[in-house]
Design a protein around this motif. Structure first.
Motif, PDB file in Angstrom:
ATOM      1  N   TYR A 146     -31.614  15.845  72.213  1.00  0.00           N
ATOM      2  CA  TYR A 146     -32.967  15.879  71.549  1.00  0.00           C
ATOM      3  C   TYR A 146     -33.139  14.896  70.403  1.00  0.00           C
ATOM      4  N   GLU A 147     -32.132  14.684  69.821  1.00  0.00           N
ATOM      5  CA  GLU A 147     -32.294  13.761  68.706  1.00  0.00           C
ATOM      6  C   GLU A 147     -32.491  12.306  69.061  1.00  0.00           C
ATOM      7  N   TYR A 148     -32.316  11.713  70.158  1.00  0.00           N
ATOM      8  CA  TYR A 148     -32.464  10.745  70.807  1.00  0.00           C
ATOM      9  C   TYR A 148     -33.658  10.427  71.725  1.00  0.00           C
ATOM     10  N   GLY A 149     -34.227  11.520  71.755  1.00  0.00           N
ATOM     11  CA  GLY A 149     -35.522  11.314  72.316  1.00  0.00           C
ATOM     12  C   GLY A 149     -35.553  10.508  73.674  1.00  0.00           C
ATOM     13  N   SER A 150     -36.584   9.414  73.794  1.00  0.00           N
ATOM     14  CA  SER A 150     -36.485   8.357  75.193  1.00  0.00           C
ATOM     15  C   SER A 150     -35.309   7.847  75.457  1.00  0.00           C
ATOM     16  N   THR A 151     -34.389   7.827  74.538  1.00  0.00           N
ATOM     17  CA  THR A 151     -33.209   6.939  74.643  1.00  0.00           C
ATOM     18  C   THR A 151     -32.134   7.769  75.477  1.00  0.00           C
ATOM     19  N   ALA A 152     -32.370   9.150  75.321  1.00  0.00           N
ATOM     20  CA  ALA A 152     -31.458  10.125  76.223  1.00  0.00           C
ATOM     21  C   ALA A 152     -32.351  10.698  77.482  1.00  0.00           C
ATOM     22  N   VAL A 153     -33.719  10.887  77.395  1.00  0.00           N
ATOM     23  CA  VAL A 153     -34.400  11.309  78.684  1.00  0.00           C
ATOM     24  C   VAL A 153     -35.732  10.307  78.384  1.00  0.00           C
ATOM     25  N   LYS A 154     -35.886   9.638  79.569  1.00  0.00           N
ATOM     26  CA  LYS A 154     -36.939   8.718  79.636  1.00  0.00           C
ATOM     27  C   LYS A 154     -38.209   9.320  79.463  1.00  0.00           C
ATOM     28  N   GLY A 155     -39.128   8.918  78.673  1.00  0.00           N
ATOM     29  CA  GLY A 155     -40.347   9.453  78.346  1.00  0.00           C
ATOM     30  C   GLY A 155     -40.642  10.535  77.634  1.00  0.00           C
ATOM     31  N   GLU A 156     -39.567  11.265  77.147  1.00  0.00           N
ATOM     32  CA  GLU A 156     -39.614  12.293  76.123  1.00  0.00           C
ATOM     33  C   GLU A 156     -39.341  11.847  74.607  1.00  0.00           C
ATOM     34  N   THR A 157     -39.787  12.809  73.959  1.00  0.00           N
ATOM     35  CA  THR A 157     -39.567  12.479  72.503  1.00  0.00           C
ATOM     36  C   THR A 157     -38.704  13.394  71.881  1.00  0.00           C
ATOM     37  N   LYS A 158     -38.267  13.540  70.476  1.00  0.00           N
ATOM     38  CA  LYS A 158     -37.414  14.382  69.866  1.00  0.00           C
ATOM     39  C   LYS A 158     -37.960  15.813  69.898  1.00  0.00           C
ATOM     40  N   GLU A 159     -39.406  15.777  69.550  1.00  0.00           N
ATOM     41  CA  GLU A 159     -40.312  17.008  69.609  1.00  0.00           C
ATOM     42  C   GLU A 159     -40.318  17.638  70.960  1.00  0.00           C
ATOM     43  N   SER A 160     -40.540  16.858  71.843  1.00  0.00           N
ATOM     44  CA  SER A 160     -40.716  17.345  73.252  1.00  0.00           C
ATOM     45  C   SER A 160     -39.362  17.865  73.591  1.00  0.00           C
ATOM     46  N   LEU A 161     -38.332  17.433  73.269  1.00  0.00           N
ATOM     47  CA  LEU A 161     -37.041  17.745  74.017  1.00  0.00           C
ATOM     48  C   LEU A 161     -36.258  18.901  73.100  1.00  0.00           C
ATOM     49  N   LYS A 162     -36.739  18.957  71.823  1.00  0.00           N
ATOM     50  CA  LYS A 162     -36.053  20.259  71.169  1.00  0.00           C
ATOM     51  C   LYS A 162     -36.231  21.561  71.630  1.00  0.00           C
ATOM     52  N   PRO A 163     -37.553  22.217  72.232  1.00  0.00           N
ATOM     53  CA  PRO A 163     -37.534  23.548  72.983  1.00  0.00           C
ATOM     54  C   PRO A 163     -36.446  23.592  74.010  1.00  0.00           C
ATOM     55  N   TYR A 164     -36.264  22.533  74.854  1.00  0.00           N
ATOM     56  CA  TYR A 164     -35.264  22.479  75.827  1.00  0.00           C
ATOM     57  C   TYR A 164     -33.960  22.609  75.286  1.00  0.00           C
ATOM     58  N   GLN A 165     -33.429  22.007  74.312  1.00  0.00           N
ATOM     59  CA  GLN A 165     -32.235  22.021  73.575  1.00  0.00           C
ATOM     60  C   GLN A 165     -32.001  23.404  73.195  1.00  0.00           C
ATOM     61  N   ILE A 166     -32.973  24.009  72.450  1.00  0.00           N
ATOM     62  CA  ILE A 166     -32.685  25.245  71.894  1.00  0.00           C
ATOM     63  C   ILE A 166     -32.386  26.391  73.234  1.00  0.00           C
ATOM     64  N   ALA A 167     -33.161  26.467  74.100  1.00  0.00           N
ATOM     65  CA  ALA A 167     -33.215  27.312  75.122  1.00  0.00           C
ATOM     66  C   ALA A 167     -31.702  26.918  75.924  1.00  0.00           C
ATOM     67  N   TYR A 168     -31.445  26.010  76.049  1.00  0.00           N
ATOM     68  CA  TYR A 168     -30.175  25.363  76.721  1.00  0.00           C
ATOM     69  C   TYR A 168     -29.083  26.004  75.793  1.00  0.00           C
ATOM     70  N   LEU A 169     -29.095  25.721  74.634  1.00  0.00           N
ATOM     71  CA  LEU A 169     -27.869  26.439  73.665  1.00  0.00           C
ATOM     72  C   LEU A 169     -27.821  27.884  73.700  1.00  0.00           C
ATOM     73  N   ARG A 170     -29.077  28.407  73.717  1.00  0.00           N
ATOM     74  CA  ARG A 170     -29.201  29.816  73.628  1.00  0.00           C
ATOM     75  C   ARG A 170     -28.334  30.664  74.873  1.00  0.00           C
ATOM     76  N   TRP A 171     -28.863  29.647  76.075  1.00  0.00           N
ATOM     77  CA  TRP A 171     -28.118  30.244  77.518  1.00  0.00           C
ATOM     78  C   TRP A 171     -26.742  29.982  77.295  1.00  0.00           C
ATOM     79  N   MET A 172     -26.282  29.010  76.913  1.00  0.00           N
ATOM     80  CA  MET A 172     -24.741  28.869  76.773  1.00  0.00           C
ATOM     81  C   MET A 172     -24.303  29.808  75.835  1.00  0.00           C
TER      82      MET A 172
END
Length: 263
Positions: A146-172
């Motif tokens: 999430y910290e890398y935004g569009s560099t990690a996932v094209k078209g995304e930002t750090k803020e747009s990726l953050k909820p996915y990252q949190i949900a993924y880590l909680r699931w793990m």
């Protein structure tokens, strides 16, 4: 016939209760608390220390090796990347079906964390491998896409990726706990408030390097809950007063060295 069905149900219930009890026992017998010593084997440099916790690579170490460490009294943490597909891993092709863009490291590709629920079966399989080998805990690396935004996932930002990252880590974390494993929060210091109650200990790289941003002080939440915090610095003269004050069990490597040294 009715009696047979009742007996079968009773056996199933007994096995289920045993499974729950065994999982709870597995997690309660060994804990990583503040001040726990450690040995870092997973990241490619020598470490001649003999710590209570030892961090090893999940997929390159055998079940017999893990057993030998556990029998020697060590708490075994098994490392794997949960955020990148690495071309030297046995499940690389399966992971690449959900990859996004090249990582900052050769041979690695960021996973598209907006699709984490589609590749979670691959991550769970790695956790199950950790259980089968006898690991006590896991270190899930590269969970900072999430910290890398569009560099990690094209078209995304750090803020747009953050909820996915949190949900993924909680699931793990939930999945690891269901399997009887403890789990580390790796880096991602600004997510500590969202994840502190889900994670059992923390592992950090280079927080002192970014001390101007007070990165290390974020681990106060782990310290208050008596959860171990492990850290490394890649370029330092070994001055560790800040680590001791902040409850971090730190190792460092001199810039031209090939060995971890305890603070």
């Amino acid at each position: 016939m009715y009696s047979s069905i009742v007996q079968t149900l009773a056996v199933v219930a007994s096995l289920a209760a045993y499974s729950v009890d065994a999982t709870a026992l597995r997690r309660s017998t060994k804990r990583l608390s503040q001040g726990t010593s450690w040995t870092l084997e997973a990241w490619g440099y020598d470490d001649k220390s003999k710590g209570y916790m030892i961090d090893i690579d999940l997929q390159t170490k055998s079940k017999d090796y893990v057993k030998s460490l556990a029998n020697g009294g060590q708490y075994v943490v098994c490392y794997f990347s949960a955020g990148t597909a690495e071309d030297w891993r046995p499940d690389y092709l399966a992971m690449m079906e959900y990859a996004s863009q090249n990582s900052r490291y050769p041979g690695e590709h960021w996973m598209d964390i907006t699709r984490w629920s589609s590749f979670k079966h691959l991550i769970k399989a790695r956790m199950e491998e950790a259980v089968e080998k006898g690991c006590h805990g896991i270190e899930t690396d590269n969970t900072d896409a999430y910290e890398y935004g569009s560099t990690a996932v094209k078209g995304e930002t750090k803020e747009s990726l953050k909820p996915y990252q949190i949900a993924y880590l909680r699931w793990m974390a939930d999945t690891a706990h269901d399997l009887g494993l403890e789990i580390a929060l790796k880096n991602t210091v600004d997510l500590i408030p969202d994840l502190i109650d889900h994670m059992d200990y923390a592992i950090n790289e280079s927080c002192a390097k970014f001390s101007a941003n007070s990165y290390c002080s974020n681990y106060e939440a782990f310290v208050k809950q008596d959860k171990a915090v492990f850290g490394v610095e890649y370029n330092t003269n070994g001055d560790c007063k800040d680590a001791q004050a902040e409850g971090i069990m730190r190792k460092y490597k001199n810039s031209n060295g090939n060995q971890w040294v305890n603070c």
